[in-house]
Design a protein around this motif. Sequence first.
Motif, PDB file in Angstrom:
ATOM      1  N   GLU A 128      78.618 -51.736  20.326  1.00  0.00           N
ATOM      2  CA  GLU A 128      77.399 -51.448  19.316  1.00  0.00           C
ATOM      3  C   GLU A 128      78.321 -50.711  18.191  1.00  0.00           C
ATOM      4  OE1 GLU A 128      73.608 -51.801  22.358  1.00  0.00           O
ATOM      5  OE2 GLU A 128      74.004 -50.149  20.908  1.00  0.00           O
ATOM      6  N   ASN A 129      78.814 -49.919  18.519  1.00  0.00           N
ATOM      7  CA  ASN A 129      79.095 -48.937  17.297  1.00  0.00           C
ATOM      8  C   ASN A 129      80.356 -49.752  16.688  1.00  0.00           C
ATOM      9  OD1 ASN A 129      79.695 -46.918  15.442  1.00  0.00           O
ATOM     10  ND2 ASN A 129      79.643 -45.244  17.110  1.00  0.00           N
ATOM     11  N   THR A 130      80.163 -49.996  15.340  1.00  0.00           N
ATOM     12  CA  THR A 130      81.438 -50.380  14.526  1.00  0.00           C
ATOM     13  C   THR A 130      82.486 -49.310  14.342  1.00  0.00           C
ATOM     14  OG1 THR A 130      80.138 -50.442  12.522  1.00  0.00           O
ATOM     15  CG2 THR A 130      80.398 -52.536  13.997  1.00  0.00           C
ATOM     16  N   ALA A 131      81.926 -48.011  14.394  1.00  0.00           N
ATOM     17  CA  ALA A 131      82.860 -46.996  14.135  1.00  0.00           C
ATOM     18  C   ALA A 131      84.007 -46.797  15.193  1.00  0.00           C
ATOM     19  CB  ALA A 131      82.371 -45.563  13.788  1.00  0.00           C
ATOM     20  N   PHE A 132      83.643 -47.438  16.301  1.00  0.00           N
ATOM     21  CA  PHE A 132      84.795 -47.314  17.369  1.00  0.00           C
ATOM     22  C   PHE A 132      86.174 -47.875  16.973  1.00  0.00           C
ATOM     23  CE2 PHE A 132      82.170 -45.484  20.212  1.00  0.00           C
ATOM     24  CZ  PHE A 132      81.051 -46.099  21.089  1.00  0.00           C
ATOM     25  N   ASP A 133      87.257 -47.113  17.162  1.00  0.00           N
ATOM     26  CA  ASP A 133      88.440 -47.543  16.848  1.00  0.00           C
ATOM     27  C   ASP A 133      89.578 -47.394  17.975  1.00  0.00           C
ATOM     28  OD1 ASP A 133      89.274 -44.739  14.474  1.00  0.00           O
ATOM     29  OD2 ASP A 133      88.732 -44.925  16.807  1.00  0.00           O
ATOM     30  N   TYR A 134      89.150 -47.121  19.155  1.00  0.00           N
ATOM     31  CA  TYR A 134      90.163 -46.790  19.957  1.00  0.00           C
ATOM     32  C   TYR A 134      89.531 -47.541  21.434  1.00  0.00           C
ATOM     33  CZ  TYR A 134      93.663 -45.014  23.308  1.00  0.00           C
ATOM     34  OH  TYR A 134      94.556 -44.600  24.319  1.00  0.00           O
ATOM     35  N   PHE A 135      90.268 -48.227  22.052  1.00  0.00           N
ATOM     36  CA  PHE A 135      89.691 -48.917  23.355  1.00  0.00           C
ATOM     37  C   PHE A 135      90.572 -48.920  24.525  1.00  0.00           C
ATOM     38  CE2 PHE A 135      86.106 -50.403  20.756  1.00  0.00           C
ATOM     39  CZ  PHE A 135      86.620 -50.689  19.513  1.00  0.00           C
TER      40      PHE A 135
END
Lengths: 114, 114
Positions: A26-33
Amino acid sequence: QQQVKQSPQSLIVQKGGISIINCAYENTAFDYFPWYQQFPGKGPALLIAIRPDVSEKKEGRFTISFNKSAKQFSLHIMDSQPGDSATYFCAASVGDTNAGKSTFGDGTTLTVKP
Amino acid sequence: NAGVMQNPRHLVRRRGQEARLRCSPMKGHSHVYWYRQLPEEGLKFMVYLQKENIIDESGMPKERFSAEFPKEGPSILRIQQVVRGDSAAYFCASSPVGALETQYFGPGTRLLVL
């Protein structure tokens, strides 16, 4: 609380088949998966990871597909082997300073039948 | 290079006792994270520490739980007056400076509260 939703909860695949596990965030700030593999009684081990600037990353039989607009990413295990039987977790984190603070999915138990 | 070490691997406590979990990060790693894993669930972030500093404790319960990472020695997660709901696997992870997103997990401590 920020969530990462993972599916399916369990997966049974025949040897040689393709295993596919999906995650949505949900959080579009996530940038590492990252994706982790965990065997019973062991800690999670980093398997493969991706950043949002690419749509796909492949390492051996493991591929991450990433769809930024849909806020989804998936793990594909090609030519699945019985030794791949484990629990797989997707995760997501934000930024460099908090990169280690990961939000995990609830896990997928993969069973590869010989 | 030894991996992340945690001890004890298994810990049994009666309600009201204290549990003390130890984590030695990988050599050269100065960032430590603690996660809790309940049965059939993913890992939940608890606390992020650097040497002598708590960076982020947003996942720590407000009472009974504390963590430290002293200048010398392992990181300690302390649970006072344990209750049955504290029964879980507690994992420690460490990261190197400059690659915080690359987490190496220990084997975990499985706490059982009777």
